[in-house]
Write an enzyme that holds these catalytic residues in place. Structure first.
Site, PDB file in Angstrom:
ATOM      1  CD  GLU A 121       4.336 -39.744  54.865  1.00 60.88           C
ATOM      2  OE1 GLU A 121       5.306 -40.511  54.988  1.00 60.88           O
ATOM      3  OE2 GLU A 121       3.259 -40.087  54.338  1.00 60.88           O
ATOM      4  CE  LYS A 143       3.959 -45.673  53.557  1.00 59.11           C
ATOM      5  NZ  LYS A 143       5.085 -44.903  54.125  1.00 59.11           N
TER       6      LYS A 143
END
Length: 209
Positions: free
Chosen positions: A55, A141
Site C-alpha cells: 500500500e 480496514k
C-alpha cells in the site's frame, strides 16, 4: 455473515482476485514516507523480502509516480493506493495503475467514483457499524487498530464471523501473529516493518518463512 451484520453485496471477480492476493500475503506493508525517491527504495526492499502486496499512501509527494514506477519495475507486485479520501485521489490512483484503494474512513463518494473500474476500495472504520458496513463490500480496514487491540477484533468477529477485516494502525510486527490467530484477514503494518534493517528477517520471524 451473522443476521445482525449488514448484508453483503456482490463483489466483482476482479476485486475478489485482489482480496485473494491480500489474504495470501497476510502482511500488507504501508509505505508512508517523505518523498517518491525514499518510497521507491523502500518498495525495492519490500519486494526483495518477498512481500508482493504493498500500500502506497497518497501522503507521499509524487505518490502516483511511485505507483507507476512500481508497476513497471515490479510487475508481480499488487500495489494499491492508501489514504484515498476524495474522488480526485481515486481518479489519480486509477490512472496511476492502483490495483486497490484504501481509506481510513467510510467514503461513499470514493466508492462511487471507483464503481465499475474493477478497483476495490477497502474502507476503514473503528465502530462496529463502520467496520461491518465496510465489510459488506468485501474487506474492511479496522483503524486505528491499536486502540481496541486484538480483543476488539475478536468481539467484532464473534457477531460477524464471516466478515473480512484487516487491522491497520499502530501494530508492531511482534503482534501480527496474534492478530492473524484472532481471525484477521490480513494485517497492515507501517513503520515497524519499513524501518531500516533486514526486512526479510523480520518478516520471516513473523510468518515463519
Amino acid at each position: 455473515m451473522s443476521p445482525h451484520a449488514p448484508a453483503a453485496v456482490r463483489v466483482p471477480a476482479a476485486a475478489e482476485a485482489v482480496f485473494a492476493r491480500i489474504r495470501q500475503a497476510r502482511i500488507v506493508p504501508v509505505v508512508r514516507v517523505r518523498n517518491a525517491a525514499v518510497a521507491l527504495g523502500l518498495v525495492d526492499r519490500l519486494a526483495a523480502a518477498g512481500l508482493d502486496v504493498i500500500e502506497i499512501t497518497t501522503t507521499i509527494d509524487g505518490w502516483d509516480d511511485v505507483l507507476r514506477t512500481t508497476a513497471d519495475t515490479h510487475p508481480d507486485i499488487c500495489a494499491g493506493a492508501g489514504t484515498v479520501t476524495t474522488p480526485r485521489l481515486a481518479r489519480q490512483a486509477a490512472a496511476a495503475g492502483a490495483r486497490f484503494c484504501v481509506s481510513p474512513c467510510l467514503v461513499p463518494a470514493v466508492r462511487a467514483e471507483l464503481s465499475g473500474t474493477g478497483i476495490p476500495l477497502i474502507e476503514g472504520g473503528a465502530t462496529p457499524t463502520e467496520v461491518l458496513g465496510a465489510a459488506q463490500h468485501g474487506v474492511a480496514k479496522l483503524f486505528p487498530a491499536h486502540l481496541g487491540g486484538v480483543a476488539y477484533l475478536r468481539s467484532l468477529l464473534a457477531v460477524a464471523p464471516e466478515a473480512r477485516i484487516m487491522p491497520t494502525g499502530g501494530i508492531p510486527l511482534s503482534e501480527v501473529g496474534g492478530w492473524l490467530d484472532a481471525g484477521a484477514f490480513a494485517v497492515g503494518v507501517g513503520s515497524d516493518l519499513t524501518a531500516p534493517g533486514d526486512i526479510t528477517a523480520r518478516v520471516g520471524e513473523v510468518l515463519g518463512r
